[in-house]
Design a protein around this motif. Sequence first.
Motif, PDB file in Angstrom:
ATOM      1  N   LEU A 194       0.802  -1.334   0.041  1.00 14.55           N
ATOM      2  CA  LEU A 194      -0.069  -0.044  -0.264  1.00 14.55           C
ATOM      3  C   LEU A 194       0.877   1.295   0.028  1.00 14.55           C
ATOM      4  CD1 LEU A 194      -2.826  -0.962   2.510  1.00 14.55           C
ATOM      5  CD2 LEU A 194      -2.816  -1.301   0.112  1.00 14.55           C
ATOM      6  N   SER A 195       1.985   1.125   0.873  1.00 19.10           N
ATOM      7  CA  SER A 195       3.055   2.298   0.713  1.00 19.10           C
ATOM      8  C   SER A 195       3.271   2.446  -0.561  1.00 19.10           C
ATOM      9  CB  SER A 195       4.118   2.183   1.772  1.00 19.10           C
ATOM     10  OG  SER A 195       4.987   2.934   1.728  1.00 19.10           O
ATOM     11  N   GLY A 196       3.796   1.481  -1.428  1.00 18.59           N
ATOM     12  CA  GLY A 196       4.717   1.597  -2.569  1.00 18.59           C
ATOM     13  C   GLY A 196       3.511   2.436  -3.717  1.00 18.59           C
ATOM     14  N   PHE A 197       2.292   2.191  -3.426  1.00 19.33           N
ATOM     15  CA  PHE A 197       1.349   2.909  -4.513  1.00 19.33           C
ATOM     16  C   PHE A 197       0.743   4.125  -3.760  1.00 19.33           C
ATOM     17  CE2 PHE A 197       1.269  -1.313  -5.900  1.00 19.33           C
ATOM     18  CZ  PHE A 197       1.921  -1.386  -7.296  1.00 19.33           C
ATOM     19  N   GLY A 198       1.469   4.702  -2.733  1.00 20.36           N
ATOM     20  CA  GLY A 198       1.098   6.004  -2.269  1.00 20.36           C
ATOM     21  C   GLY A 198      -0.284   6.014  -1.592  1.00 20.36           C
ATOM     22  N   VAL A 199      -0.874   5.197  -1.022  1.00 17.79           N
ATOM     23  CA  VAL A 199      -1.864   5.053  -0.552  1.00 17.79           C
ATOM     24  C   VAL A 199      -2.034   6.055   0.759  1.00 17.79           C
ATOM     25  CG1 VAL A 199      -3.990   3.787   1.225  1.00 17.79           C
ATOM     26  CG2 VAL A 199      -2.614   2.742  -1.073  1.00 17.79           C
ATOM     27  N   ALA A 200      -2.936   7.412   0.584  1.00 12.09           N
ATOM     28  CA  ALA A 200      -3.260   8.303   1.599  1.00 12.09           C
ATOM     29  C   ALA A 200      -4.556   8.539   2.258  1.00 12.09           C
ATOM     30  CB  ALA A 200      -2.727   9.572   0.738  1.00 12.09           C
ATOM     31  N   GLU A 201      -5.361   7.449   1.901  1.00 14.81           N
ATOM     32  CA  GLU A 201      -6.757   7.354   2.271  1.00 14.81           C
ATOM     33  C   GLU A 201      -7.135   5.838   2.410  1.00 14.81           C
ATOM     34  OE1 GLU A 201     -11.172   9.119   1.342  1.00 14.81           O
ATOM     35  OE2 GLU A 201      -9.696   9.319   0.222  1.00 14.81           O
ATOM     36  N   VAL A 202      -7.791   5.391   3.461  1.00  9.23           N
ATOM     37  CA  VAL A 202      -8.207   4.138   3.547  1.00  9.23           C
ATOM     38  C   VAL A 202      -9.657   4.327   3.834  1.00  9.23           C
ATOM     39  CG1 VAL A 202      -7.973   2.044   4.777  1.00  9.23           C
ATOM     40  CG2 VAL A 202      -5.783   3.430   4.122  1.00  9.23           C
ATOM     41  N   VAL A 203     -10.365   3.335   3.073  1.00  5.55           N
ATOM     42  CA  VAL A 203     -11.943   3.022   3.393  1.00  5.55           C
ATOM     43  C   VAL A 203     -12.125   1.696   3.374  1.00  5.55           C
ATOM     44  CG1 VAL A 203     -14.188   3.527   2.523  1.00  5.55           C
ATOM     45  CG2 VAL A 203     -12.255   5.209   1.928  1.00  5.55           C
ATOM     46  N   THR A 204     -12.842   1.522   4.748  1.00  3.07           N
ATOM     47  CA  THR A 204     -12.991  -0.249   4.875  1.00  3.07           C
ATOM     48  C   THR A 204     -14.364  -0.463   5.302  1.00  3.07           C
ATOM     49  OG1 THR A 204     -12.124  -1.899   5.959  1.00  3.07           O
ATOM     50  CG2 THR A 204     -12.142   0.199   7.151  1.00  3.07           C
ATOM     51  N   SER A 205     -14.816  -1.557   5.074  1.00  4.26           N
ATOM     52  CA  SER A 205     -15.926  -2.271   5.876  1.00  4.26           C
ATOM     53  C   SER A 205     -15.545  -2.196   7.368  1.00  4.26           C
ATOM     54  CB  SER A 205     -15.943  -3.635   5.273  1.00  4.26           C
ATOM     55  OG  SER A 205     -16.871  -4.479   6.332  1.00  4.26           O
ATOM     56  N   PRO A 206     -16.799  -1.891   8.163  1.00  3.88           N
ATOM     57  CA  PRO A 206     -16.538  -1.845   9.423  1.00  3.88           C
ATOM     58  C   PRO A 206     -16.489  -2.970  10.215  1.00  3.88           C
ATOM     59  CG  PRO A 206     -18.795  -1.003   8.965  1.00  3.88           C
ATOM     60  CD  PRO A 206     -17.995  -1.546   7.523  1.00  3.88           C
ATOM     61  N   GLY A 254      -9.799  12.389  -5.780  1.00  5.72           N
ATOM     62  CA  GLY A 254      -8.278  12.918  -6.382  1.00  5.72           C
ATOM     63  C   GLY A 254      -7.024  12.165  -5.697  1.00  5.72           C
ATOM     64  N   THR A 255      -7.319  11.277  -4.580  1.00  5.45           N
ATOM     65  CA  THR A 255      -6.044  10.638  -4.018  1.00  5.45           C
ATOM     66  C   THR A 255      -6.082   9.294  -4.216  1.00  5.45           C
ATOM     67  OG1 THR A 255      -7.719  10.484  -2.037  1.00  5.45           O
ATOM     68  CG2 THR A 255      -6.591  12.368  -1.868  1.00  5.45           C
ATOM     69  N   ASP A 256      -4.587   8.963  -3.857  1.00  2.00           N
ATOM     70  CA  ASP A 256      -4.400   7.329  -3.739  1.00  2.00           C
ATOM     71  C   ASP A 256      -5.129   6.673  -2.642  1.00  2.00           C
ATOM     72  OD1 ASP A 256      -2.489   7.306  -6.039  1.00  2.00           O
ATOM     73  OD2 ASP A 256      -1.323   8.635  -4.730  1.00  2.00           O
ATOM     74  N   VAL A 257      -5.899   5.918  -2.932  1.00 10.35           N
ATOM     75  CA  VAL A 257      -6.938   5.315  -1.950  1.00 10.35           C
ATOM     76  C   VAL A 257      -7.022   3.724  -1.961  1.00 10.35           C
ATOM     77  CG1 VAL A 257      -9.206   5.648  -3.244  1.00 10.35           C
ATOM     78  CG2 VAL A 257      -9.376   5.329  -1.046  1.00 10.35           C
ATOM     79  N   ALA A 258      -6.908   3.242  -0.815  1.00  8.60           N
ATOM     80  CA  ALA A 258      -7.510   1.561  -0.687  1.00  8.60           C
ATOM     81  C   ALA A 258      -8.895   1.632   0.038  1.00  8.60           C
ATOM     82  CB  ALA A 258      -6.460   1.164   0.512  1.00  8.60           C
ATOM     83  N   VAL A 259      -9.605   0.471  -0.722  1.00  4.45           N
ATOM     84  CA  VAL A 259     -10.904   0.119  -0.322  1.00  4.45           C
ATOM     85  C   VAL A 259     -10.821  -1.416   0.099  1.00  4.45           C
ATOM     86  CG1 VAL A 259     -13.309  -0.107  -1.219  1.00  4.45           C
ATOM     87  CG2 VAL A 259     -11.990   1.851  -1.740  1.00  4.45           C
ATOM     88  N   CYS A 260     -11.023  -1.561   1.380  1.00  6.57           N
ATOM     89  CA  CYS A 260     -10.927  -3.140   1.738  1.00  6.57           C
ATOM     90  C   CYS A 260     -12.450  -3.612   2.031  1.00  6.57           C
ATOM     91  CB  CYS A 260     -10.322  -3.095   3.276  1.00  6.57           C
ATOM     92  SG  CYS A 260     -10.199  -4.949   3.717  1.00  6.57           S
ATOM     93  N   THR A 261     -12.583  -4.587   1.301  1.00  6.82           N
ATOM     94  CA  THR A 261     -14.027  -5.411   1.424  1.00  6.82           C
ATOM     95  C   THR A 261     -13.985  -6.960   1.356  1.00  6.82           C
ATOM     96  OG1 THR A 261     -16.225  -5.243   0.527  1.00  6.82           O
ATOM     97  CG2 THR A 261     -14.487  -5.314  -0.958  1.00  6.82           C
TER      98      THR A 261
END
Length: 321
Positions: A194-206, A254-261
Motif C-alpha cells: 500500500l505504501s508503494g502505491f502511495g495510499v493516503a486514504e483508507v476506506v473499509t468495511s466496518p 483525487g487521492t491514492d486510496v485503498a478500499v477493503c471489503t
Amino acid sequence: MKAVPVVEAAGALVWRVRQGRLQVVLVHRPRYKDWSWPKGKLEPGEHVVTAAVREVEEEAGLDVVLGRPLPGLEYPLADGRFKRVHYWSAQVAGRPDRPAVHARPPAQHASADEIDRVRWMDADVARRRLTREDDRVPLDALVDAHARGRLDTRALVVVRHGRARSRASWGKGEATRPLTDAGKRQAAALVPVLSGFGVAEVVTSPWARCRSTVAPYTAAAGLAATEDEPLTEAAHEESPEKTAGVVADRLRAGTDVAVCTHRPVLPTVLDVVAAHARPRVRAALPAADPYLRPGQVLVCHVSGAADDPHVEAVEVHTPLV
C-alpha cells in the motif's frame, strides 16, 4: 528439462514535466560505466513493489510513489541464469503522499562506488544516453502514455481482507469474526505494498476482519480509516447500488486510496471498475470467483478528472508472508 533460474529485480522510471518537457531520472554506475534506470535485485522474501521503491530511494535518493506498470525486461546473465526486471512509472512523493512514505523503513543510500551520478534529463536526451538498447523499451511506453495523457495516474487499491476464522468456528456474529494468525501476517505484509502505491486514504468495511486488515497500514502511515457500511456483506446484499456508489466515489477521488471489503462484494466492485476501464483493461480484470484471494489486492491506475475517470491499467499483487 531443468528450469533456468531467474533473478528477479525491480525499478522505476521516475518522471516529471518541466516547462512542458517530459523528464526522467537516470543513474550512472561507475563499475559498469553505464547510464540506466534505478533498479536492483529483490532481497530474500521481498515483494517486487517494495523492491522497486527501495531501489529508487537507495540509488537515486528519491522517495517515490509508483504509478502504472511499464514493460519489463528479461535477459540472460553470464552465469547462465536469466534476469527479469519489473518496471513502473513513478513520481517523487509530494505532500499528499507523505503518509505512505512515513510507513516505510529508512533506506540506505548507495555509495559513490555504486552510483556516482543521478541526473534529470529530457526524455529524448535520456533515450540517447541510455547504455543498453533494451532500456529504451519501458521509456518508449512511458513517453507514449504521456503523449496520450494517460501517464499521470492515481491508485484505487481494492483489498480483500486477510484470512479470517471460519464461520463454523465463530458463533458471535459475522461483524466480529476476526482474522486468523495467517490473516494477521497478511495484513502486516500489506503495509509496503500500500505504501508503494502511495495510499493516503483508507476506506473499509466496518466489520472486524476488514478493519484488522488495514490497521497495520493506517498505524504505520499515521492515518485514520474511514468505515463505510455499504462495503459490508450484509449492506451489499440489501443494496448493491449503494456499494457501487461508494466505489464510484472513491474512483473519482483525487487521492491514492485503498478500499477493503469482502469476497461477496467484489463482483460489484469490479463492475464499477470495468465500467470506467478501457477495453484492454477490462479484459485483464479478475473474471472468476473468488476474484481475489484473502489478503490480495487489485491496483487500478486511474487517470482523468473526477467527473471522467479512466482506468488505464490494473495489476494484482499477493503480499509475501
